[in-house]
Scaffold this motif. Structure first.
Motif, PDB file in Angstrom:
ATOM      1  N   ALA A 128       0.234   0.788   0.671  1.00 17.85           N
ATOM      2  CA  ALA A 128      -0.456   0.417  -0.535  1.00 17.85           C
ATOM      3  C   ALA A 128       0.224  -1.008  -0.761  1.00 17.85           C
ATOM      4  CB  ALA A 128      -0.451   0.985  -1.902  1.00 17.85           C
ATOM      5  N   SER A 129       1.473  -0.990  -0.648  1.00 15.51           N
ATOM      6  CA  SER A 129       2.196  -2.310  -0.672  1.00 15.51           C
ATOM      7  C   SER A 129       1.934  -3.200   0.765  1.00 15.51           C
ATOM      8  CB  SER A 129       3.790  -2.152  -0.778  1.00 15.51           C
ATOM      9  OG  SER A 129       4.254  -1.589   0.416  1.00 15.51           O
ATOM     10  N   MET A 130       1.505  -2.715   1.791  1.00 11.77           N
ATOM     11  CA  MET A 130       1.375  -3.282   3.006  1.00 11.77           C
ATOM     12  C   MET A 130      -0.060  -4.097   2.737  1.00 11.77           C
ATOM     13  SD  MET A 130       1.522  -1.634   6.512  1.00 11.77           S
ATOM     14  CE  MET A 130       3.181  -1.238   6.564  1.00 11.77           C
ATOM     15  N   GLU A 131      -0.993  -3.273   2.179  1.00 14.21           N
ATOM     16  CA  GLU A 131      -2.394  -3.833   1.910  1.00 14.21           C
ATOM     17  C   GLU A 131      -2.127  -5.119   1.098  1.00 14.21           C
ATOM     18  OE1 GLU A 131      -5.201  -0.937   0.143  1.00 14.21           O
ATOM     19  OE2 GLU A 131      -4.986   0.120   1.994  1.00 14.21           O
ATOM     20  N   MET A 132      -1.286  -4.884   0.123  1.00 17.07           N
ATOM     21  CA  MET A 132      -1.170  -5.964  -0.804  1.00 17.07           C
ATOM     22  C   MET A 132      -0.724  -7.145  -0.261  1.00 17.07           C
ATOM     23  SD  MET A 132      -2.807  -5.235  -3.552  1.00 17.07           S
ATOM     24  CE  MET A 132      -2.288  -6.772  -4.348  1.00 17.07           C
ATOM     25  N   ILE A 133       0.393  -6.971   0.641  1.00 15.94           N
ATOM     26  CA  ILE A 133       0.982  -8.130   1.113  1.00 15.94           C
ATOM     27  C   ILE A 133      -0.012  -8.907   2.245  1.00 15.94           C
ATOM     28  CG2 ILE A 133       2.494  -8.648   3.209  1.00 15.94           C
ATOM     29  CD1 ILE A 133       4.488  -6.583   2.147  1.00 15.94           C
ATOM     30  N   GLY A 134      -1.308  -8.176   2.581  1.00 11.13           N
ATOM     31  CA  GLY A 134      -2.227  -8.779   3.284  1.00 11.13           C
ATOM     32  C   GLY A 134      -2.121  -8.229   4.504  1.00 11.13           C
ATOM     33  N   ILE A 135      -1.400  -7.113   4.974  1.00 15.42           N
ATOM     34  CA  ILE A 135      -1.387  -6.459   6.100  1.00 15.42           C
ATOM     35  C   ILE A 135      -2.273  -5.386   6.346  1.00 15.42           C
ATOM     36  CG2 ILE A 135      -0.159  -5.685   7.968  1.00 15.42           C
ATOM     37  CD1 ILE A 135       2.445  -7.236   6.656  1.00 15.42           C
ATOM     38  N   ASP A 136      -3.193  -5.112   6.994  1.00 13.14           N
ATOM     39  CA  ASP A 136      -4.165  -3.804   7.241  1.00 13.14           C
ATOM     40  C   ASP A 136      -3.431  -2.663   7.890  1.00 13.14           C
ATOM     41  OD1 ASP A 136      -5.924  -2.011   7.318  1.00 13.14           O
ATOM     42  OD2 ASP A 136      -7.555  -3.358   8.251  1.00 13.14           O
ATOM     43  N   PRO A 137      -3.029  -1.698   7.043  1.00 18.05           N
ATOM     44  CA  PRO A 137      -2.221  -0.579   7.754  1.00 18.05           C
ATOM     45  C   PRO A 137      -2.825   0.016   8.648  1.00 18.05           C
ATOM     46  CG  PRO A 137      -2.781  -0.049   5.334  1.00 18.05           C
ATOM     47  CD  PRO A 137      -3.390  -1.616   5.631  1.00 18.05           C
ATOM     48  N   LEU A 138      -4.313  -0.225   8.777  1.00 19.40           N
ATOM     49  CA  LEU A 138      -5.061   0.594   9.940  1.00 19.40           C
ATOM     50  C   LEU A 138      -4.630  -0.148  11.188  1.00 19.40           C
ATOM     51  CD1 LEU A 138      -8.497   0.974   9.064  1.00 19.40           C
ATOM     52  CD2 LEU A 138      -6.907   2.762   9.278  1.00 19.40           C
ATOM     53  N   HIS A 139      -4.376  -1.481  11.061  1.00 18.44           N
ATOM     54  CA  HIS A 139      -3.707  -2.168  12.338  1.00 18.44           C
ATOM     55  C   HIS A 139      -2.030  -2.079  12.506  1.00 18.44           C
ATOM     56  CE1 HIS A 139      -7.122  -5.182  12.150  1.00 18.44           C
ATOM     57  NE2 HIS A 139      -7.557  -3.929  12.713  1.00 18.44           N
ATOM     58  N   ARG A 140      -1.407  -2.097  11.331  1.00 21.77           N
ATOM     59  CA  ARG A 140       0.052  -1.955  11.841  1.00 21.77           C
ATOM     60  C   ARG A 140       0.469  -0.605  11.909  1.00 21.77           C
ATOM     61  NH1 ARG A 140       3.945  -5.594  11.419  1.00 21.77           N
ATOM     62  NH2 ARG A 140       6.160  -4.819  11.336  1.00 21.77           N
ATOM     63  N   VAL A 141       0.040   0.259  10.963  1.00 20.00           N
ATOM     64  CA  VAL A 141       0.461   1.710  11.133  1.00 20.00           C
ATOM     65  C   VAL A 141      -0.240   2.622  12.113  1.00 20.00           C
ATOM     66  CG1 VAL A 141       0.964   3.631   9.721  1.00 20.00           C
ATOM     67  CG2 VAL A 141       1.564   1.370   8.847  1.00 20.00           C
ATOM     68  N   VAL A 142      -1.650   2.594  11.894  1.00 20.98           N
ATOM     69  CA  VAL A 142      -2.350   3.596  12.595  1.00 20.98           C
ATOM     70  C   VAL A 142      -2.545   3.372  13.819  1.00 20.98           C
ATOM     71  CG1 VAL A 142      -4.464   4.673  12.559  1.00 20.98           C
ATOM     72  CG2 VAL A 142      -3.428   4.452  10.445  1.00 20.98           C
TER      73      VAL A 142
ATOM     74  N   ARG B 107       6.155 -13.691   8.430  1.00 24.63           N
ATOM     75  CA  ARG B 107       6.095 -13.723   9.954  1.00 24.63           C
ATOM     76  C   ARG B 107       4.678 -13.389  10.048  1.00 24.63           C
ATOM     77  NH1 ARG B 107      11.422 -10.162  11.275  1.00 24.63           N
ATOM     78  NH2 ARG B 107      12.859 -11.842  11.488  1.00 24.63           N
ATOM     79  N   VAL B 108       3.774 -12.405   9.405  1.00 28.35           N
ATOM     80  CA  VAL B 108       2.621 -12.124   9.792  1.00 28.35           C
ATOM     81  C   VAL B 108       1.462 -13.383   9.295  1.00 28.35           C
ATOM     82  CG1 VAL B 108       0.861 -10.528   9.150  1.00 28.35           C
ATOM     83  CG2 VAL B 108       2.933  -9.756   9.351  1.00 28.35           C
ATOM     84  N   HIS B 109       1.850 -13.829   8.189  1.00 27.72           N
ATOM     85  CA  HIS B 109       0.887 -14.800   7.854  1.00 27.72           C
ATOM     86  C   HIS B 109       1.277 -16.456   8.173  1.00 27.72           C
ATOM     87  CE1 HIS B 109      -1.396 -11.735   5.730  1.00 27.72           C
ATOM     88  NE2 HIS B 109      -0.397 -11.453   4.855  1.00 27.72           N
ATOM     89  N   THR B 110       2.270 -16.554   8.586  1.00 27.63           N
ATOM     90  CA  THR B 110       2.326 -17.967   8.913  1.00 27.63           C
ATOM     91  C   THR B 110       2.661 -17.988  10.589  1.00 27.63           C
ATOM     92  OG1 THR B 110       4.822 -17.851   8.588  1.00 27.63           O
ATOM     93  CG2 THR B 110       3.138 -18.461   6.801  1.00 27.63           C
ATOM     94  N   THR B 111       3.069 -19.214  11.123  1.00 23.98           N
ATOM     95  CA  THR B 111       3.465 -19.412  12.591  1.00 23.98           C
ATOM     96  C   THR B 111       4.814 -20.168  12.486  1.00 23.98           C
ATOM     97  OG1 THR B 111       1.909 -21.090  12.668  1.00 23.98           O
ATOM     98  CG2 THR B 111       1.423 -19.055  13.665  1.00 23.98           C
TER      99      THR B 111
END
Lengths: 258, 264, 151
Positions: A128-142, B107-111
């Motif tokens: 959930a915190s990954m989603e809120m950071i704006g990182i899709d866990p489907l991409h980063r984890v799965v 790192r993810v959102h900036t370059t």
């Protein structure tokens, strides 16, 4: 009427989870390790899914090969057909035991670990915190875990088969005194590259997708409690073992049944 | 004063049990808004809806005019870069160091080149007093330190709005004081809008500009902390002063006592 | 684990895996003994090929010299036509050679055994081996024996 309502509800719920798992697979399949970041993620998962499974697969392959050599020799010698041992060992391994047993070991060794890890990440709100950071866990984890599974499984199955063939030689040739040349030449004339080897590789690819898919989905959909993760881990091993054996029958019927 | 987040007519139910029943709520830009209420009233659920992780059954939630519940996946992930959320458990990624945790969103959102990333991360860690703990793994941190590290990560990209899920729960008095100071200073110095979900009345009342009190799926009362503390409504009194019995009954609904003990 | 060690371990894993593929392809399936590139073709007619299959070996004096490429039924005389790919180095099969379908062991796989004759002339690409001996089909044999007993 209640009974039918319940059945209908279950059916809809099952369809929904099937659809959801297909969407996960689809999202992950589109993820390709094209950047340095993704390459690193994939590398780490390849290590955990592939390298760490290598030992158990190699040792099991050796023993299965040795057992095949022993059993095959005893049975074949009743018909005076010991020379066919190489053929029997190699065909059993390349067509069936390599892909199937490796997939079962893989489900127990890597699949359960994947489920538990992702389930725990969910329970501790990391997803959930990954989603809120704006990182899709489907991409980063799965996705990296899925791809690591897809890549590792055929390689592990190949290692299993090769070590098994040498295990069969160890027993049949070195222990029971079968001629070295006839073990190999019989094998080579009986095993066809396209019919047997390529089909074996296709099997292990399919199993790799099945097992990692089930493992990742079970982790992603685990109830976020200690008991829930335990259940999901068990389900991963049970479902993927059944799926591997069932799909193996279908694939065998399509590939080898004329 | 402009509203950054507007909630209008929000409805949500789980298994036919109504969690929210037509809730209206505004989060003003640059202010600290608190959403308070007894446990189990869906406060965390509300935060998840603002973050777009759950979709409401009815009503709208808008941030800056964008309806969060109708955004597609890509737009939602872009919008989330403007939000930070501090989870109750901290939710640090356990497979990387504190430094990498804070660096991840940057790192993810900036370059930015790695040297800038390093400086930015160290600044954030300095702000929460954990610059010296940068190489530790999350498992080596105490609960309070983990929450501060998570706060540093939540504000790494300097979001416009930060959401705190029960920031004071399970903290010792010192940790509580540190967090109060941090939330206040982030709000004042960086102008971040804050939403706090909590049931710790005293702490929240200290720093909040505006409080919404949630009970039984409805907003029971809202106003400034002083307004609420002096409120006469029995619901409000009971919660704000921590009385054991009142409109919210101490007893879980049960059959008549006498029937359970066989005296009926 | 350091990034470097991780990369080495994964690299080794990939190499071992691909090496296993190569071993299977070459050592187990005998892909290197492909006669297609430098081989010549002979045909032979049999009244019955029994369980002979494409890919079976062709040997002379026990030495493998080629394998069966295709088997098809001739539409004119209803005989099985077997196409053999023979190693180009074995260029001394005489035109009076005999091709026989034999079985390795009692129940083993079937293969073609070629007995080389004494003629001066040798077979070249496209020729046919005239003299053949069909497969011994165990069931037929048993049937004949049973019939002779019942008389």
């Amino acid at each position: 009427m209640d009974f039918f309502q319940q059945q209908g509800k279950n059916a809809i719920e099952n369809m929904r989870s099937l659809g959801r798992s297909a969407l996960i697979l689809w999202h992950a399949a589109l993820w390709l390790p094209v950047s340095v970041e993704r390459y690193r993620l994939l590398l780490r998962q390849l290590y955990r899914v592939g390298v760490l499974s290598l030992l158990i697969v190699a040792v099991s392959g050796l023993f299965i090969g040795m057992v095949l050599g022993l059993q095959g020799f005893n049975t074949l010698s009743r018909f005076g057909a010991e020379q066919a041992l190489g053929q029997m060992v190699a065909l059993s391994l390349v067509r069936e035991l390599g892909p199937v047993v490796t997939a079962l070991l893989f489900a127990g060794r890597a699949g359960s670990a994947l489920t538990a890890e992702i389930g725990l990440m969910k329970a501790t709100e990391q997803l959930a915190s990954m989603e809120m950071i704006g990182i899709d866990p489907l991409h980063r984890v799965v996705a990296p875990r899925l791809w690591a599974g897809f890549i590792s499984m055929p390689l592990l199955a190949a290692v299993f088969s090769v070590i098994g063939v040498y295990g069969g030689q160890l027993v049949g040739v070195n222990l029971l005194g079968l001629d070295h040349g006839s073990y190999w030449s019989n094998m080579q004339s009986a095993v066809d590259f396209y019919d047997d080897v390529v089909n074996g590789i296709i099997k292990s690819l399919v199993f790799g997708v099945l097992v990692t898919w089930i493992a990742v989905y079970q982790g992603y959909n685990a109830r976020p409690t200690a008991a829930g993760i335990g259940e999901s881990t068990t389900r991963t091993v049970v479902f993927s073992s059944l799926a591997v054996l069932g799909v193996d029958f279908l694939l065998t019927a399509v590939m080898f049944g004329d | 004063m402009m509203s950054l987040i507007e909630v209008r007519g929000l409805c949500y139910a789980i298994d036919n049990r109504s969690i929210f029943d037509h809730i209206d709520l505004d989060v003003k830009q640059g202010k600290i808004t608190a959403i308070m209420g007894p446990s189990g009233t869906g406060k965390t659920t509300l935060l998840r809806m603002i973050g777009g992780q759950l979709r409401p059954d009815g009503g709208t939630i808008t941030m800056d005019g964008q309806n969060i519940s109708t955004l597609n996946r890509r737009a939602l992930y872009t919008l989330r870069q403007r939000m930070g959320m501090l989870f109750q458990s901290g939710a640090l990624f356990t497979d990387m160091t504190v430094f990498d945790n804070v660096a991840l969103p940057i790192r993810v959102h900036t370059t930015l080149p790695e040297t800038y990333v390093r400086d930015l991360v160290l600044m954030k860690l300095q702000a929460v007093g954990l610059r010296g703990a940068r190489d530790l793994m999350p498992s080596q941190l105490s609960g309070g330190m983990a929450r501060r590290a998570a706060l540093a990560r939540a504000v790494a990209l300097e979001p416009e709005i930060v959401m705190y899920d029960e920031p004071f729960a399970g903290q010792d008095p010192i940790g509580m004081g540190v967090l109060l100071k941090l939330i206040k200073s982030l709000n004042e110095t960086m102008g971040m809008t804050s939403v706090i979900v909590s049931h710790d009345v005293a702490e929240t009342a200290q720093i909040a500009d505006y409080i919404y009190l949630l009970a039984d799926g409805k907003i029971v009362c809202h106003g400034t902390p002083d307004h609420l503390l002096q409120h006469k409504d029995p619901h409000v009194c009971q919660f704000m002063q921590g009385l054991a019995d009142g409109p919210v009954a101490f007893d879980f609904p049960a059959s008549d006592l006498r029937s359970d003990f066989g005296c009926a | 684990m350091q990034a470097k060690h991780l990369e080495i371990a994964v690299g080794l894993f990939l190499v071992v895996g691909f090496f296993a593929f190569v071993v299977i392809a070459i050592q187990v399936s005998g892909l290197n003994r492909d006669y297609n590139s430098d081989s010549y073709q002979l045909t032979a007619r049999f009244s019955n090929v029994g369980g002979l299959q494409a890919g079976a070996k062709a040997s002379s004096a026990g030495v493998t010299i080629g394998r069966v490429k295709t088997i098809h039924l001739d539409s004119d005389d209803y005989e099985a036509v077997v196409t053999l790919a023979i190693d180009a180095r074995v260029d001394f099969l005489t035109i009076d050679s005999i091709a026989a379908i034999q079985t390795a062991g009692v129940l083993g796989e079937q293969y073609i055994s070629i007995s080389i004759g004494g003629d001066e002339e040798v077979l070249v690409d496209g020729d046919e081996i005239e003299d053949t001996a069909s497969a011994i089909v165990l069931e037929e044999l048993i049937g004949k024996v049973m019939a002779s007993f019942s008389k």
